[in-house]
Design a protein around this motif. Structure first.
Motif, PDB file in Angstrom:
ATOM      1  N   ARG A 249       3.412   0.206 -11.952  1.00  0.00           N
ATOM      2  CA  ARG A 249       2.130  -0.219 -12.114  1.00  0.00           C
ATOM      3  C   ARG A 249       2.008  -1.465 -12.150  1.00  0.00           C
ATOM      4  O   ARG A 249       1.432  -2.123 -10.997  1.00  0.00           O
ATOM      5  N   ASP A 250       2.595  -1.911 -13.598  1.00  0.00           N
ATOM      6  CA  ASP A 250       2.674  -3.198 -13.637  1.00  0.00           C
ATOM      7  C   ASP A 250       2.865  -4.825 -12.991  1.00  0.00           C
ATOM      8  O   ASP A 250       2.461  -5.469 -12.537  1.00  0.00           O
ATOM      9  N   LEU A 251       3.939  -3.482 -12.587  1.00  0.00           N
ATOM     10  CA  LEU A 251       5.270  -4.568 -11.431  1.00  0.00           C
ATOM     11  C   LEU A 251       4.145  -5.140 -10.486  1.00  0.00           C
ATOM     12  O   LEU A 251       4.508  -5.917  -9.921  1.00  0.00           O
TER      13      LEU A 251
ATOM     14  N   HIS B  97       1.115  -1.146  -0.077  1.00  0.00           N
ATOM     15  CA  HIS B  97       0.002  -0.050   0.105  1.00  0.00           C
ATOM     16  C   HIS B  97       0.667   1.412   0.226  1.00  0.00           C
ATOM     17  O   HIS B  97       0.417   2.484  -1.039  1.00  0.00           O
ATOM     18  N   ARG B  98       1.896   1.680   0.906  1.00  0.00           N
ATOM     19  CA  ARG B  98       3.067   2.115   0.099  1.00  0.00           C
ATOM     20  C   ARG B  98       3.356   2.629  -0.564  1.00  0.00           C
ATOM     21  O   ARG B  98       3.742   3.517  -0.896  1.00  0.00           O
TER      22      ARG B  98
ATOM     23  N   ALA C 172       3.194  -8.013  -8.651  1.00  0.00           N
ATOM     24  CA  ALA C 172       3.507  -7.987  -6.964  1.00  0.00           C
ATOM     25  C   ALA C 172       2.318  -8.799  -6.115  1.00  0.00           C
ATOM     26  O   ALA C 172       2.600  -9.203  -5.254  1.00  0.00           O
ATOM     27  N   SER C 173       1.015  -7.581  -6.226  1.00  0.00           N
ATOM     28  CA  SER C 173       0.019  -8.472  -5.601  1.00  0.00           C
ATOM     29  C   SER C 173      -0.274  -9.690  -6.497  1.00  0.00           C
ATOM     30  O   SER C 173      -1.089 -10.044  -4.891  1.00  0.00           O
ATOM     31  N   GLU C 174      -0.328  -9.897  -7.526  1.00  0.00           N
ATOM     32  CA  GLU C 174      -1.238 -11.089  -7.505  1.00  0.00           C
ATOM     33  C   GLU C 174       0.178 -12.377  -7.101  1.00  0.00           C
ATOM     34  O   GLU C 174      -0.958 -13.510  -6.770  1.00  0.00           O
TER      35      GLU C 174
END
Length: 725
Positions: free
Chosen positions: A500-502, A451-452, A506-508
């Motif tokens: 943003r794609d990275l 989130h940060r 990473a979130s996935e």
């Protein structure tokens, strides 16, 4: 007003050298900057003297810059600004690059020599000689700039702030121009000394060739370089080129008439007339000095009179055929000048005879970087080729044993009740680490870090959005000679998309780790239970007494013992391999290449441009000491593969010999689930550690990106302010 050109100097501005220099020495060299307080103070003083100074202060500062660049990298976060040579009122080019400083200083030295040449009285022979020498020194300085300094001025292709007047085509064009003007001075001297017409023609032909080379160099260059070069200068050079082509033909026609080649004379006069007319027409297209146009007009008048006379004489007296110019022998060139590089540039040590080189006691950046590169290669080798490979072999062994349900299947037979010691040890490890709480906390922390990072990226985009609003408002009030924001910030927006794609990917990955934890969490929690509770959760199995064991049961025990021997051999192999990794890490911790690099660096001259690549042989020799670990690791891999193949064979025999007992299968399944839960726990712990590292490292990239967006916005605001002023 002169009929020649002198190069304008590049204006610079005072800079604070002390702050960035002290910060770099303290944080990257590892010594206290006060040790070099006098060097930094002297550096500041030398620069002040060199900016707009005479030749000697510039040569001294350049020599010290060579010393500085042998000790420090080009980028020490010292921002240096120089205005474009032909647009001194425009925004300066600002770079954190000491190679930029050196290149600009050399450019100004060449400009100074050209200005000295222009200051000479060329109505007298001595003045012409001094002007010729200074133009040649200017050309030599420019040649040195393009061959020695510009290769080190490396600027990223996507950089918006570029000094186009410090590019090879631009500098080479000026070098040709300086040679042309030096040759023109020699031509003037040849005229005053009343050399033969043929000699003067050859000198003029070479003058035209130099001017032509200068003109072509700019004409064939990149559009940005063309715009950086003065259009009036380009016209001046074109006029001079055609002018001296005409002069050469005129003088050669005079030699032809002396040799009674009247047809040749008339052909060359016609060519001279065309060249002089081309020079005159070029001069009318822009702002060319009046004295240059006068020279061309005078030449054109002389040539036209000569054509009229020669045509009359040939028609009435000589009756010779006038050949085509293509059939006439070309005028040979007589170069009387060449680029003269000042001795102080070729050998800076001679300039420093009166004072020591700056930072003489500081280990050169090339050697320091070589040490840093060696340490990185050493660390990478130990991690990737030894530790990671060892871990890969361990994971492969564990995976294949899990597929075979080993050692759980053996422990069911050997210990029909209670828990195997290996499982108790693993449960104790998870319990002592408070594993489930550790994983839960780590997953929550990683979500906060993600989130940060996303907030940092959004803040950077807010900066660009605000700038776009400012740009739109400014365009309503004034005409801005620049790209609108949505076109100008394309590279920043594209970088944002990549970031943003990275983060999305990473979130996935984080979600997959969360799912893995949700799936295996209950089993991992079981490993934290007390030994009594854990034992109660695992079914027991019973066997007949030894006297009651059937022949088939005896076969099962035989295969079980063989499997146990193989598993113990595998454990021994794992222990030996773990010791190998520890030995390699201990060697890496004690391994210091500094003394060898220092010894090698001492072989170079104190002011030599020492690059890290020069220590490649030393680095390779030192890294060879790790080859023995790589060889041993390959041997371990071969042994492990043999043991695993034998284990699979024995396991197949073991399965065939077993009695189909549901109690045994239930106990096997329970023990296998706990074993697998332990390995999933270790896998999840590795996943969250990688997540911590990714998001923390990525935050650093995003902070730099945010600063990049802020700097771009500040630059755009300054442009708006300049328009308003």
């Amino acid at each position: 007003m002169s009929n020649l050109l002198d190069i304008p100097s590049k204006s610079s501005y005072p800079i604070d050298i002390a702050g960035p220099a002290r910060d770099y020495i303290q944080h990257h060299v590892g010594v206290h900057p006060d040790q070099f307080r006098d060097d930094i103070r002297r550096w500041q003083s030398l620069r002040k003297d060199a900016i707009g100074g005479a030749a000697d202060p510039i040569l001294l500062y350049h020599a010290q810059l060579c010393s500085i660049l042998s000790k420090l990298p080009t980028d020490i976060q010292l921002e240096i600004a120089y205005a474009p040579a032909f647009a001194p009122a425009s925004l300066p080019v600002t770079l954190s690059n000491l190679a930029f400083e050196r290149a600009a200083i050399l450019f100004n030295l060449a400009a100074l020599y050209s200005q000295l040449a222009m200051s000479e009285d060329r109505a007298r022979l001595e003045g012409i000689k001094r002007a010729t020498t200074n133009f040649q020194l200017a050309a030599g300085t420019l040649s040195f700039l393009s061959s020695s300094a510009l290769p080190r001025l490396v600027i990223p292709p996507d950089a918006e702030n570029r000094p186009f007047d410090l590019t090879v085509p631009f500098v080479k064009a000026l070098e040709w121009l300086m040679l042309a003007q030096a040759q023109e001075c020699s031509w003037q001297m040849a005229k005053l000394n009343q050399y033969k017409n043929g000699v003067v023609a050859r000198v003029a032909a070479q003058t035209a060739a130099f001017y032509h080379q200068a003109y072509n160099t700019i004409r064939d260059s990149d559009s940005y370089i063309k715009r950086a070069f003065s259009s009036d200068w380009l016209l001046h050079i074109e006029v001079k080129w055609h002018h001296f082509e005409a002069v050469a033909q005129l003088r050669q026609s005079m030699e032809d008439i002396e040799a009674r080649r009247y047809g040749h004379e008339l052909a060359r006069l016609h060519q001279a007339q065309q060249d002089a007319k081309a020079a005159f027409d070029a001069g009318k297209r822009g702002k060319v000095a009046y004295v240059v146009i006068q020279d061309v007009q005078s030449l054109l008048d002389t040539v036209q009179k000569g054509v009229t006379r020669a045509e009359r004489d040939n028609d009435l007296i000589y009756h010779q055929d006038v050949p085509a110019m293509a059939t006439l022998p070309p005028i040979k060139h007589a170069p009387l000048v060449s680029s003269m590089t000042p001795a102080g540039l070729l050998n800076p040590v001679t300039v420093l005879a009166s004072e020591p080189p700056l930072f003489a006691n500081l280990l050169g950046w090339g050697a320091r970087e070589a040490i840093h590169i060696y340490d990185e290669r050493k660390t990478s080798l130990v991690k990737e080729k030894i530790a990671d490979v060892s871990q890969h072999l361990q994971d492969k062994s564990d995976r294949e044993l899990r597929d075979l349900n080993l050692p759980a299947a053996l422990e069911v037979l050997e210990r029909p009740i209670g828990l195997p010691p290996s499982l108790l040890k693993r449960a104790e490890e998870v319990r002592s680490e408070n594993g489930p709480a550790k994983v839960e906390t780590s997953i929550e922390d990683i979500q906060k870090l993600a989130h940060r990072d996303l907030e940092l990226l959004d803040e950077a985009m807010d900066i660009l959005d605000n700038e776009a609003s400012e740009d739109e408002a400014a365009r309503k009030k004034a005409l801005l000679d620049r790209l609108p924001s949505h076109e100008g910030n394309t590279k920043l927006v594209e970088k944002q998309k990549r970031f943003r794609d990275l983060l999305t990917r990473a979130s996935e990955s984080d979600e997959l780790v969360r799912q893995k934890w949700d799936e295996w969490g209950p089993n991992i929690v079981m490993l934290t239970w007390s030994e009594e509770d854990l034992e109660a959760s695992v079914p027991s199995s019973t066997f007949a007494s030894p006297s009651q064991i059937t022949p088939q049961g005896k076969h099962t025990q035989t295969f079980a013992r063989a499997l146990r021997v193989l598993l113990e051999s595998l454990d021994d192999l794992h222990s030996e391999r773990a010791q190998l990794v520890k030995r390699a890490r201990r060697l890496a911790e004690a391994d210091d290449v500094r003394d060898r690099i220092l010894a090698e660096a001492a072989k170079f001259d104190n002011m030599a441009d020492v690059q890290p690549l020069m220590f490649e042989d030393v680095s390779d020799q030192e890294l060879a000491k790790y080859d023995k670990f790589l060889t041993e690791l390959r041997e371990f891999e071969e042994k492990q593969n043999v043991i695993l193949v034998d284990t699979k064979k024995q396991h197949e025999l073991f399965l065939q010999s077993r009695i189909d007992d549901p109690a045994i299968k239930d106990r096997e399944f329970a023990l296998q689930s706990l074993e697998l839960a332990y390995f999933k726990y270790k896998e999840i712990v590795r996943n969250v550690e990688e997540g911590y590292k990714f998001y923390n490292d990525f935050a650093g990239l995003l902070v730099n990106f945010k600063e990049e967006c802020r700097n771009w916005t500040l630059q755009r605001r300054q442009e708006i302010q300049c328009v308003r002023l």
